[in-house]
Write an enzyme that holds these catalytic residues in place. Sequence first.
Site, PDB file in Angstrom:
ATOM      1  N   ASP A 254      22.942  15.727 -12.877  1.00 43.55           N
ATOM      2  CA  ASP A 254      22.489  15.096 -14.131  1.00 43.55           C
ATOM      3  C   ASP A 254      21.868  16.041 -15.170  1.00 43.55           C
ATOM      4  O   ASP A 254      21.043  16.882 -14.821  1.00 43.55           O
ATOM      5  CB  ASP A 254      21.377  14.074 -13.848  1.00 43.55           C
ATOM      6  CG  ASP A 254      21.679  13.144 -12.720  1.00 43.55           C
ATOM      7  OD1 ASP A 254      22.775  13.220 -12.132  1.00 43.55           O
ATOM      8  OD2 ASP A 254      20.796  12.330 -12.401  1.00 43.55           O
TER       9      ASP A 254
ATOM     10  N   SER B  74      15.722  13.547 -11.345  1.00 40.43           N
ATOM     11  CA  SER B  74      15.924  13.465 -12.791  1.00 40.43           C
ATOM     12  C   SER B  74      14.712  12.940 -13.556  1.00 40.43           C
ATOM     13  O   SER B  74      13.868  12.217 -13.002  1.00 40.43           O
ATOM     14  CB  SER B  74      17.131  12.579 -13.088  1.00 40.43           C
ATOM     15  OG  SER B  74      18.300  13.293 -12.757  1.00 40.43           O
TER      16      SER B  74
ATOM     17  N   GLN C 207      19.767  18.883 -13.102  1.00 39.51           N
ATOM     18  CA  GLN C 207      19.611  18.868 -11.657  1.00 39.51           C
ATOM     19  C   GLN C 207      20.398  20.062 -11.096  1.00 39.51           C
ATOM     20  O   GLN C 207      21.591  20.216 -11.376  1.00 39.51           O
ATOM     21  CB  GLN C 207      20.161  17.549 -11.080  1.00 39.51           C
ATOM     22  CG  GLN C 207      19.321  16.343 -11.452  1.00 39.51           C
ATOM     23  CD  GLN C 207      18.047  16.287 -10.621  1.00 39.51           C
ATOM     24  OE1 GLN C 207      18.060  15.895  -9.459  1.00 39.51           O
ATOM     25  NE2 GLN C 207      16.936  16.679 -11.223  1.00 39.51           N
TER      26      GLN C 207
HETATM   27  C1  FRU Z   1      21.944  10.418 -10.495  1.00 38.19           C
HETATM   28  C2  FRU Z   1      20.917  10.790  -9.439  1.00 38.19           C
HETATM   29  C3  FRU Z   1      19.543  10.368  -9.875  1.00 38.19           C
HETATM   30  C4  FRU Z   1      18.654  11.306  -9.120  1.00 38.19           C
HETATM   31  C5  FRU Z   1      19.468  12.573  -9.096  1.00 38.19           C
HETATM   32  C6  FRU Z   1      19.311  13.394  -7.845  1.00 38.19           C
HETATM   33  O1  FRU Z   1      23.099  11.157 -10.432  1.00 38.19           O
HETATM   34  O2  FRU Z   1      21.255  10.213  -8.203  1.00 38.19           O
HETATM   35  O3  FRU Z   1      19.257   9.017  -9.666  1.00 38.19           O
HETATM   36  O4  FRU Z   1      17.426  11.487  -9.755  1.00 38.19           O
HETATM   37  O5  FRU Z   1      20.822  12.196  -9.254  1.00 38.19           O
HETATM   38  O6  FRU Z   1      19.923  14.641  -7.971  1.00 38.19           O
END
Ligand code: FRU
Length: 511
Positions: A57, A121, A73
């Site tokens: 993300d 995130s 991420q």
């Molecule tokens: C969305 C997600 C979020 C989480 C993150 C973990 O793609 O699953 O909900 O914060 O990725 O990497």
Amino acid sequence: MENVKLVIDDMLTNQLTPIRVTTPDMTLMPENLAAWYAVDPYRPQYHFSAAQNWINDPNGLIQWKGHYHLFYQHHPYSPAWGPMHWGHAISTNLIHWQHLPIAMYPEETAQAAEDKSGIFSGSAVDDNGTLTLLYTNFTDLTFHPDAIAETQALATSTDGVNFVKYAGNPVIARPPARASAGFRDPKVWQDTDGLWKMVLGSGDGGKGNVHLYRSPDLRQWTYLGVLFEGDGTTGKMWECPDLFPVGDQYVLIVSINEEKFQGVRYFAGAYRDNQFFPEKNGLLDVGPDFYAPQSCLDDQGRRIVIGWMERWGGAMPTQAGNWAGAMSLPREVFVRPDGTVATRPVAEVRSLRKTIAPLYHVDKLTGTPDMPNILAQITGDTLEIGATIRIPDPQMTAFELAMRQAPDGSEKLVLQYQGQDQALTLDRNSAGIGDRGTYSAPLALSSDNTIELHLYLDRSSLEVFANDGQLAATTRFYPHWQESLGLALTSTGGSIMVQSLDIWELRSIWE
Ligand code: FRU
């Protein structure tokens, strides 16, 4: 003897060369970023990706003190998901990005190599000149059984590069009621009442929901209740919620990751009394590879959104090249006259054209089913394609635009338009070695029977924008053959009128 040689020669001339992804030469990095990105045949040239390793993300999207900041991420030690860090890059124009050091590392409590605790995130705000991040601190319960898995936390920076986690973390220590399916991905903004507001994604009883909080100082948060919840048909859990005004409406977007459906749904309507009242809803992108988008408002008043151009569980042949995941083009969100929500690439993307005049241009060309491919002379894997096509007899006619087509036609990514159903289909069943499948969505012809397509092909990705926002569709795909660089426009059933067709080569954003 002579005959045998002829046969072998023939085989060699027809033979295609497989794409091989190899781990890149680390000595190229980071002095020559353009060369680093160019060398990998799957690497998008004008879409953001980390120099190496895993990304998902986009996080903390904000324009702050002259730069757009994109956090993401990131697992900096492998091309697979792992303990999440926040990677970081900045840009002055949303196109050219400069990599910065990792902004946030997981807490130092990880006890085992397999401990997946990390920084999930979240979003960024400007708190009176201090760049402030709000994020989900994820604790892996396998290794910390007594912890609360998802709490909300804060970090700040005064220089936009170095971040300090708040000593008083967590700022929200536990989920409220009706948040049984997770509690994560805080998106924070300053509301019209002057208070900070935060939406968080969750779900309960088989329905995705969004929870709302308020704060005077970003540190003390008061729960305001469930802002909005689905009816059970739109996912059991909603990730990465984002609520923002566009024109005189509010738009809520949520990401849904389920076995039957993965994608981004928007709701458009009114936001008042801490609740959301949608009037319309739909998909922000109908392709398989647009997920977890996040928005920010920029100094031109644009609502910019960037999504992760990948999908959970998707095939990722790029991992052999030591990276995985890329970002979509930055897109501007707008509301169409019929109240539906749409996106289009920001105008800055046009600056990527290598030449002002297109590589290829035709207008007013009639294509009949028996005509040879008009694009036979064009090759490329880093292209922008704009086309306005009229179908005089929609009941009879379908047309197809193939990209990254092998010389023998055995491999191609296909975009097909069916006049009779007025539907656009993205077909990656013969597109190479990645995931297969077709993705169809209605796309209405305009009153003069035309459709307008704007496509961005970037080696292993395609973003489709049709009829200025009626539809967006994003896909990744992985050709098998190096020679799969061809384009083909063909019609079946009836003829098509190519009102105009332009193709530009686009340059690398790392040059
Ligand atoms: C969305 C997600 C979020 C989480 C993150 C973990 O793609 O699953 O909900 O914060 O990725 O990497």
